[in-house]
Structure formats: structure tokens, C-alpha cells
Design a protein around this motif. Structure first.
Motif, PDB file in Angstrom:
ATOM      1  N   LEU A 172       9.119  -8.641   3.014  1.00  0.00           N
ATOM      2  CA  LEU A 172       8.440  -7.975   4.181  1.00  0.00           C
ATOM      3  C   LEU A 172       7.153  -7.464   3.935  1.00  0.00           C
ATOM      4  O   LEU A 172       6.454  -7.495   2.801  1.00  0.00           O
ATOM      5  CB  LEU A 172       9.588  -6.743   3.848  1.00  0.00           C
ATOM      6  CG  LEU A 172      11.349  -7.006   4.177  1.00  0.00           C
ATOM      7  CD1 LEU A 172      11.974  -5.438   4.029  1.00  0.00           C
ATOM      8  CD2 LEU A 172      11.246  -7.742   5.504  1.00  0.00           C
ATOM      9  N   ILE A 173       6.775  -7.222   4.473  1.00  0.00           N
ATOM     10  CA  ILE A 173       5.214  -6.310   4.629  1.00  0.00           C
ATOM     11  C   ILE A 173       5.436  -5.378   4.264  1.00  0.00           C
ATOM     12  O   ILE A 173       5.952  -4.378   5.188  1.00  0.00           O
ATOM     13  CB  ILE A 173       4.498  -6.546   6.219  1.00  0.00           C
ATOM     14  CG1 ILE A 173       4.841  -8.388   6.044  1.00  0.00           C
ATOM     15  CG2 ILE A 173       3.073  -6.207   5.909  1.00  0.00           C
ATOM     16  CD1 ILE A 173       4.220  -8.285   7.655  1.00  0.00           C
ATOM     17  N   ARG A 174       4.200  -4.499   3.466  1.00  0.00           N
ATOM     18  CA  ARG A 174       4.452  -3.179   2.344  1.00  0.00           C
ATOM     19  C   ARG A 174       3.337  -2.588   4.109  1.00  0.00           C
ATOM     20  O   ARG A 174       2.842  -3.090   4.684  1.00  0.00           O
ATOM     21  CB  ARG A 174       3.811  -2.930   1.540  1.00  0.00           C
ATOM     22  CG  ARG A 174       4.512  -3.073   0.517  1.00  0.00           C
ATOM     23  CD  ARG A 174       3.877  -3.026  -0.757  1.00  0.00           C
ATOM     24  NE  ARG A 174       2.550  -3.675  -0.790  1.00  0.00           N
ATOM     25  CZ  ARG A 174       2.624  -5.132  -1.216  1.00  0.00           C
ATOM     26  NH1 ARG A 174       3.213  -5.520  -1.884  1.00  0.00           N
ATOM     27  NH2 ARG A 174       0.846  -5.599  -1.528  1.00  0.00           N
ATOM     28  N   SER A 175       3.596  -1.192   4.422  1.00  0.00           N
ATOM     29  CA  SER A 175       3.037  -0.227   5.753  1.00  0.00           C
ATOM     30  C   SER A 175       1.249  -0.352   5.104  1.00  0.00           C
ATOM     31  O   SER A 175       1.208   0.203   4.125  1.00  0.00           O
ATOM     32  CB  SER A 175       3.668   0.675   5.993  1.00  0.00           C
ATOM     33  OG  SER A 175       3.059   1.787   6.555  1.00  0.00           O
ATOM     34  N   SER A 176       0.473  -0.236   6.094  1.00  0.00           N
ATOM     35  CA  SER A 176      -1.122   0.058   5.425  1.00  0.00           C
ATOM     36  C   SER A 176      -0.697   1.808   5.214  1.00  0.00           C
ATOM     37  O   SER A 176      -2.270   2.212   4.982  1.00  0.00           O
ATOM     38  CB  SER A 176      -2.001  -0.588   6.936  1.00  0.00           C
ATOM     39  OG  SER A 176      -1.344   0.321   7.663  1.00  0.00           O
TER      40      SER A 176
END
Length: 499
Positions: A260-264
Motif C-alpha cells: 500500500l502507499i503511505r500518505s503524504s
């Protein structure tokens, strides 16, 4: 707690510090841009199952995110997601038109992705169409993004669009380049209209360069806005630049463990974190707030599209931070009161608790609903969670005394559930908060003392000695969510302790 103030003045969740895990919503937002960086089908199925199992309540955007990721990856829909979709209910009507359009769009898009199969029995199309038809198009005539989402909702339902909506879309233009939240979404909407309706649209010559320059400058940190700009580049036939930006800005944030992609926006605080801090600190909360905190809370309260629970949490935090301006948002409290159901079943239990728990802090005399009993097998995780949630919050039901005697099998299991924090997960903490309201559990003063002693093994972490962590490892971060929940547990906090 002042150390947790984020760059936007709101309080960050310490459980997110050094966070390596990505999240479903961020990944779903970028899913169509990721290409080779997207999770493989089997990995997507497993990741969604794990992510859903970690959440006690699942809201509409989370369900949308999980399904979006599954569909984009070409994975089989896991049983856990099918179950949550089957029990999901449409968000109550929102007074703010932006919030209403957003809620309906998420719900309708879920149906579009599912082919309406999971929710066919709910008269879904008819109810959604009635609510869409109640939206005053004239009130959003100057808001291209809301017009576009409304148009897309009708398209997903395969229903004729109102003529005034078609006329309003024909007046959409793209002269204002992306610069802030609304202009970014509105610019994308104008391009969507051009592509879908074949509308003749004048696009500034430097639009492509302007967006690329913004993204390369790292001035944009909101993932929804970054994704909107990437979509605009695609609509401007600038796929090469968009793919480079995905590689440079998004791919490095892929969590190698979950995919999954980490939030910016980890450096930013959240309304939820600020609300939890307000609950924990109570009268001391103004000491950790600033003018920036209050300004951001008011911005959230006024922002179109903000969901009701977030608005109520922001209002509680604003009220506890000191200024009297919170009193000018009485309409939000009225919306909360209107959204309370007449009766509570297992299907709407978590949504009711989420709402009433916040609402009563603003309106102590809010009408309480009656809980209808349901079968709760302590060996079935989601039924156990529901029963513990009901027992923990028995004071929020009109039949509170009756609730305290419900779920005899779960009550009998409470001594074992609170016996040790080792390997118990979230239901250990839920059991702790339920034990004082469980009249048939057989728990005595010795059990309470032992539970408090065991809980103390989870107390304290770097810089926050009076907060709680979920893991026995003392190096693990403290959790605002767990710490706030523990307020109700006897012996969790010493009298007068600075939480």
C-alpha cells in the motif's frame, strides 16, 4: 501533547509516527495511475482482508477504497469485504450539498464497481435517484467539480440527467489554473466535461507546464489533489509527464510489506487526532492549542464535502479549545440530531455509536435510541466486537439497563478476555471498557484490580508516559485512540494525572 501539533495546527496521531504501512484510501486514489507499481491480485486480496480486519468500524470511503483496489488489481473480492458491503447502509442525507454529493457518489460508485449485485436488495437505485433529484443544481452552478460528480452519479446509475445540469456543465470553463483545493478539482472537472461531452473548451497554453511545475516543486501534499493533477495531465495528453511523476513522487512511498502507499500528509495533524486529544486533556486542552489550530478547525467546519462525523469532532475540539465561535455552528448539531436512528441493530450499531458518542458532548440531551438485541458468539470476531461495543456504550441507549444484561455468552467470556493483554488485539481493549457495564459477567473487585495492573504494562512510550500503546514492546508508539478509550477503565489513569 503540544509536541504532536502538526504543520496545519491539528494534532497528529502518535501511532502514525515513523509509519511504514500504507493505507487503503491513498492507494485507491492512485490505483489507476500506478501501472506496474500496483499490487498483484493475490497480494491485493490479502492486503484488503488484513486492513479490514484491523478496523472496528468501516466507513463508506474505506469500503470504496477496498473495492477500488480489488477491482483495479483484478483480484477476487474477499469474503470480509463482501460481508461489510452487504451490511453497509447509505449515509444519512447531508445538509451541505457538497457533502451530500460526495456521499452519494461514493455509494453509487461502489454499486458501479460491484455491478449492483451486493446491494441489489436495498432498493439502492431508487433511493439514490430521489436524493440526487433533490439537489438544487442552481446552488452549485459555480462549482464545476460538484456538477461533474453529480453528472457522473447519474451516468453510473444509467439515468437521464436533469436538463439544467446539462446546461450548467456547458458553461464550465478552465481559465483558472490549479492553485488551491477548489481550483484543482474544478480544473479537472472542466477537462472531464470536455472529454465526455465533447465540449469546446479553451485550455491555457501553459496548463501542462503549470501542473508539472507545481508537482515537481513538492508544494502539493494532499494526495487527493496530487491524484487530481495526475488525472488532469492524462486528460491533457501528457501521460509521459504523469508517469514520471508517479515514479518520482508516488512509487517511493509504496510500503514494501503491504504494497500500500503511505500518505503524504503524515506531517499534518487530523481532526480525529485533535478530537481525541481534546477528550484526553479535557480542561487542559486549550494549553496545547494555538490560533492556527482554531483556524484549521473552523476551515474544516466550513469546507464543502466534509462528512458529518468529522464536522462534529471538529466542533467538539473547537468548543474545548476555548473560543465562543463554536456556538455559531448549531446547524451541524441539528444535523447530528436528525441523523440519529429510531432503533439500533447490529447492522447500524457502529455508525450509531460513532455519531452519538460525539454528539452528546455538544448536545447532552440528544435523543437516545433503543438497542435491539442480537446473537453474539464470543468465538466470532465481528459479533464479539459488536457486543463489546454495545456493552461499553450502554449509557448511549434508551434501554441502557437492559443492554447491561445482554449477550450472556460474551459476558461470561469477559474474565478470560481481560486476563492478559498478550496477543489479544483490539478486543482486549474493548473488553476492558465493557467490563464495568456487564452486569452478568461475574467480575469482582479483584478482577478489576488485576485488569488495571495488566493494563499498566502497556502504559507509556517515548515522551508520553501517561498514554497507552497497543503492543507490549516499550519501543512501540503510543496510541491516542487506545488512550482515549481507556478513560472509562477503572485504574487506567491516576486521579489528577496529566493525560
Amino acid at each position: 501533547m503540544k509536541k504532536l501539533e502538526g504543520t496545519n495546527g491539528l494534532i497528529r496521531m502518535p501511532e502514525g509516527e515513523g509509519q511504514e504501512r500504507g493505507d487503503l484510501y491513498t492507494t485507491a486514489v492512485y490505483s489507476e495511475d500506478l501501472g506496474t507499481y500496483l499490487l498483484a491480485a493475490d497480494s491485493a486480496n490479502r492486503t484488503v482482508r488484513e486492513a479490514l480486519s484491523e478496523q472496528s468500524t468501516v466507513d463508506l470511503p474505506t469500503l470504496w477504497s477496498a473495492l477500488k483496489l480489488i477491482r483495479t488489481a483484478g483480484a477476487a473480492v474477499p469474503a470480509e469485504l463482501e460481508e461489510k458491503l452487504a451490511s453497509a447502509s447509505m449515509t444519512p442525507t447531508q445538509q451541505d450539498v457538497g457533502a451530500e454529493i460526495a456521499a452519494l457518489w461514493f455509494w453509487i460508485d461502489i454499486g458501479r464497481m460491484q455491478g449492483w449485485s451486493a446491494i441489489a436488495a436495498k432498493s439502492f437505485g431508487g433511493e439514490a435517484l430521489v436524493r440526487l433529484g433533490a439537489i438544487d443544481v442552481n446552488s452549485i452552478a459555480e462549482k464545476p467539480y460538484l456538477l461533474w460528480r453529480l453528472f457522473d452519479s447519474y451516468s453510473a446509475l444509467q439515468k437521464a440527467k436533469p436538463s439544467q445540469l446539462e446546461r450548467a456543465l456547458k458553461n464550465v470553463d478552465s481559465r483558472k489554473l490549479p492553485g488551491d483545493y477548489e481550483s484543482t478539482l474544478d480544473f479537472q472537472a472542466a477537462l472531464e466535461v470536455r472529454a465526455t461531452l465533447g465540449k469546446d473548451l479553451v485550455v491555457p497554453n501553459d496548463a501542462r507546464e503549470h501542473i508539472v511545475r507545481l508537482l515537481d516543486s513538492n508544494q502539493v501534499h494532499d494526495d487527493a489533489l496530487i491524484a487530481s493533477m495526475l488525472r488532469s495531465l492524462e486528460l491533457l495528453n501528457a501521460q509521459t509527464e504523469a508517469q514520471r511523476l508517479v515514479k518520482d513522487r508516488i512509487a517511493p512511498r509504496v510500503d514494501q510489506t503491504t504494497g500500500l502507499i503511505r500518505s503524504s500528509t503524515l506531517a499534518k495533524g487530523s481532526v480525529h487526532g485533535t478530537y481525541l486529544a481534546a477528550r484526553l486533556l479535557d480542561t487542559n486542552f486549550p494549553e496545547v492549542t494555538s490560533e492556527r489550530t482554531r483556524d484549521e478547525l473552523e476551515r474544516v467546519l466550513k469546507a464543502p464535502g466534509t462528512d458529518l462525523i468529522t464536522q462534529l469532532k471538529a466542533l467538539v475540539a473547537l468548543k474545548r479549545s476555548g473560543p465562543s465561535s463554536w456556538g455559531s455552528y448549531g446547524s451541524i448539531i441539528e444535523q447530528g440530531r436528525a441523523a440519529l436512528p429510531a432503533a439500533v441493530t447490529f447492522a447500524n450499531l457502529s455508525g450509531y455509536i460513532d455519531l452519538v458518542d460525539v454528539l452528546v458532548q455538544l448536545e447532552p440531551n440528544a435523543r437516545l435510541a433503543r438497542l435491539e438485541t442480537f446473537d453474539a458468539d464470543p468465538g466470532v470476531e465481528h459479533l464479539l466486537s459488536g457486543a463489546l461495543m454495545a456493552l461499553s456504550n450502554s449509557m448511549y441507549f434508551s434501554n441502557s439497563e437492559e443492554v447491561r444484561s445482554m449477550f450472556p455468552a460474551v459476558q461470561s467470556a469477559l474474565p478470560q478476555l481481560i486476563g492478559s493483554s498478550r496477543g489479544k488485539g483490539l478486543n482486549y481493549f474493548r473488553a476492558l471498557t465493557a467490563m464495568t457495564n456487564a452486569s452478568r459477567s461475574g467480575l469482582g473487585s479483584n478482577d478489576f484490580d488485576k485488569a488495571a495492573e495488566e493494563l499498566r504494562t502497556l502504559k507509556g512510550c517515548k515522551e508520553f508516559p501517561s498514554l497507552y500503546r497497543m503492543e507490549p514492546d516499550k519501543a512501540s508508539p503510543c496510541s491516542l485512540s487506545i488512550s482515549a478509550a481507556m478513560i472509562a477503565v477503572p485504574g487506567a489513569y491516576d486521579f489528577g494525572e496529566n493525560k
